[in-house]
Design a protein around this motif. Sequence first.
Motif, PDB file in Angstrom:
ATOM      1  N   GLU A 175       0.825  -1.217   0.000  1.00 39.76           N
ATOM      2  CA  GLU A 175       0.000   0.000   0.000  1.00 39.76           C
ATOM      3  C   GLU A 175       0.856   1.262   0.000  1.00 39.76           C
ATOM      4  N   GLN A 176       1.903   1.310   0.829  1.00 40.11           N
ATOM      5  CA  GLN A 176       2.747   2.511   0.888  1.00 40.11           C
ATOM      6  C   GLN A 176       3.447   2.754  -0.440  1.00 40.11           C
ATOM      7  N   ASP A 177       3.898   1.707  -1.102  1.00 43.97           N
ATOM      8  CA  ASP A 177       4.539   1.875  -2.407  1.00 43.97           C
ATOM      9  C   ASP A 177       3.544   2.426  -3.423  1.00 43.97           C
ATOM     10  N   ALA A 178       2.311   1.932  -3.389  1.00 43.78           N
ATOM     11  CA  ALA A 178       1.271   2.454  -4.284  1.00 43.78           C
ATOM     12  C   ALA A 178       1.014   3.927  -3.990  1.00 43.78           C
ATOM     13  N   LEU A 179       0.955   4.279  -2.713  1.00 39.12           N
ATOM     14  CA  LEU A 179       0.725   5.678  -2.335  1.00 39.12           C
ATOM     15  C   LEU A 179       1.859   6.591  -2.803  1.00 39.12           C
ATOM     16  N   ASN A 180       3.054   6.063  -2.890  1.00 35.60           N
ATOM     17  CA  ASN A 180       4.188   6.871  -3.359  1.00 35.60           C
ATOM     18  C   ASN A 180       4.038   7.273  -4.824  1.00 35.60           C
ATOM     19  N   ASP A 181       3.165   6.595  -5.560  1.00 36.28           N
ATOM     20  CA  ASP A 181       2.911   6.895  -6.971  1.00 36.28           C
ATOM     21  C   ASP A 181       1.702   7.814  -7.168  1.00 36.28           C
ATOM     22  N   ILE A 182       1.001   8.148  -6.094  1.00 34.26           N
ATOM     23  CA  ILE A 182      -0.290   8.825  -6.189  1.00 34.26           C
ATOM     24  C   ILE A 182      -0.217  10.222  -5.580  1.00 34.26           C
ATOM     25  N   TYR A 183      -0.713  11.208  -6.331  1.00 38.55           N
ATOM     26  CA  TYR A 183      -0.738  12.596  -5.864  1.00 38.55           C
ATOM     27  C   TYR A 183      -2.105  13.199  -6.134  1.00 38.55           C
ATOM     28  N   GLY A 184      -2.592  13.951  -5.171  1.00 36.11           N
ATOM     29  CA  GLY A 184      -3.866  14.632  -5.340  1.00 36.11           C
ATOM     30  C   GLY A 184      -3.791  16.030  -4.772  1.00 36.11           C
ATOM     31  N   VAL A 185      -4.520  16.944  -5.393  1.00 33.35           N
ATOM     32  CA  VAL A 185      -4.583  18.337  -4.972  1.00 33.35           C
ATOM     33  C   VAL A 185      -6.042  18.736  -4.964  1.00 33.35           C
ATOM     34  N   ASP A 186      -6.421  19.557  -3.989  1.00 35.01           N
ATOM     35  CA  ASP A 186      -7.776  20.103  -3.975  1.00 35.01           C
ATOM     36  C   ASP A 186      -7.743  21.429  -3.239  1.00 35.01           C
ATOM     37  N   ILE A 187      -8.602  22.350  -3.625  1.00 33.97           N
ATOM     38  CA  ILE A 187      -8.636  23.669  -2.982  1.00 33.97           C
ATOM     39  C   ILE A 187      -9.375  23.632  -1.650  1.00 33.97           C
ATOM     40  N   MET A 188     -10.160  22.582  -1.413  1.00 34.71           N
ATOM     41  CA  MET A 188     -10.952  22.493  -0.195  1.00 34.71           C
ATOM     42  C   MET A 188     -10.234  21.597   0.818  1.00 34.71           C
ATOM     43  N   GLU A 189      -9.825  22.192   1.936  1.00 36.05           N
ATOM     44  CA  GLU A 189      -9.048  21.468   2.939  1.00 36.05           C
ATOM     45  C   GLU A 189      -9.793  20.255   3.496  1.00 36.05           C
ATOM     46  N   ASP A 190     -11.108  20.386   3.684  1.00 33.21           N
ATOM     47  CA  ASP A 190     -11.859  19.252   4.229  1.00 33.21           C
ATOM     48  C   ASP A 190     -11.874  18.082   3.261  1.00 33.21           C
ATOM     49  N   ASN A 191     -11.908  18.351   1.966  1.00 29.61           N
ATOM     50  CA  ASN A 191     -11.822  17.274   0.982  1.00 29.61           C
ATOM     51  C   ASN A 191     -10.479  16.563   1.078  1.00 29.61           C
ATOM     52  N   VAL A 192      -9.416  17.330   1.223  1.00 30.31           N
ATOM     53  CA  VAL A 192      -8.072  16.754   1.307  1.00 30.31           C
ATOM     54  C   VAL A 192      -7.972  15.833   2.524  1.00 30.31           C
ATOM     55  N   GLU A 193      -8.536  16.259   3.644  1.00 32.73           N
ATOM     56  CA  GLU A 193      -8.504  15.431   4.849  1.00 32.73           C
ATOM     57  C   GLU A 193      -9.246  14.107   4.634  1.00 32.73           C
ATOM     58  N   VAL A 194     -10.415  14.169   4.011  1.00 31.83           N
ATOM     59  CA  VAL A 194     -11.174  12.942   3.737  1.00 31.83           C
ATOM     60  C   VAL A 194     -10.383  12.052   2.785  1.00 31.83           C
ATOM     61  N   CYS A 195      -9.782  12.653   1.758  1.00 27.53           N
ATOM     62  CA  CYS A 195      -8.977  11.887   0.795  1.00 27.53           C
ATOM     63  C   CYS A 195      -7.838  11.176   1.501  1.00 27.53           C
ATOM     64  N   ARG A 196      -7.144  11.875   2.362  1.00 25.55           N
ATOM     65  CA  ARG A 196      -6.033  11.265   3.116  1.00 25.55           C
ATOM     66  C   ARG A 196      -6.508  10.082   3.942  1.00 25.55           C
ATOM     67  N   ARG A 197      -7.638  10.269   4.629  1.00 27.51           N
ATOM     68  CA  ARG A 197      -8.173   9.161   5.443  1.00 27.51           C
ATOM     69  C   ARG A 197      -8.526   7.970   4.566  1.00 27.51           C
ATOM     70  N   ARG A 198      -9.162   8.241   3.437  1.00 24.24           N
ATOM     71  CA  ARG A 198      -9.569   7.147   2.550  1.00 24.24           C
ATOM     72  C   ARG A 198      -8.366   6.406   1.987  1.00 24.24           C
ATOM     73  N   LEU A 199      -7.283   7.136   1.693  1.00 21.25           N
ATOM     74  CA  LEU A 199      -6.088   6.509   1.149  1.00 21.25           C
ATOM     75  C   LEU A 199      -5.285   5.790   2.225  1.00 21.25           C
ATOM     76  N   GLY A 200      -5.526   6.149   3.470  1.00 24.30           N
ATOM     77  CA  GLY A 200      -4.801   5.518   4.558  1.00 24.30           C
ATOM     78  C   GLY A 200      -3.373   5.983   4.674  1.00 24.30           C
ATOM     79  N   GLY A 201      -3.085   7.125   4.082  1.00 24.63           N
ATOM     80  CA  GLY A 201      -1.709   7.612   4.095  1.00 24.63           C
ATOM     81  C   GLY A 201      -1.498   8.822   4.953  1.00 24.63           C
TER      82      GLY A 201
END
Length: 114
Positions: A88-114
């Motif tokens: 999972e961590q190796d997969a996460l090292n290949d994945i990048y996401g950006v969003d202007i809404m901080e709450d979305n970013v927090e949910v994304c982080r939780r969902r990715l587990g990273g």
Amino acid sequence: MNDIWTKITELTNQHGYMSGVDRETERVKQTGEVYTPTELVIEIMQKMVTEDPDVFAPGKTVIDPACGDGQFLVPVKWYKVLNHGMAEQDALNDIYGVDIMEDNVEVCRRRLGG
């Protein structure tokens, strides 16, 4: 849908569609947020894999410039893990996401587990 896509769908749907962030009508008007159902995300990914079987291969970077709550990045992570045998961590090292809404970013982080 074959077993890998079924499993990716199940893992993606562990997070309720559009849950975790208050998305009232006014916010959607102001931000232009659009959330894509899991089935459509999976369909898009399947087409991408058909066109380029290595599109999500280990070491291939995936960038979502409007990642929202990770509705696209989460299944990409699981595809890399389940189809390519990545940790999972190796997969996460290949994945990048950006969003202007901080709450979305927090949910994304939780969902990715990273």
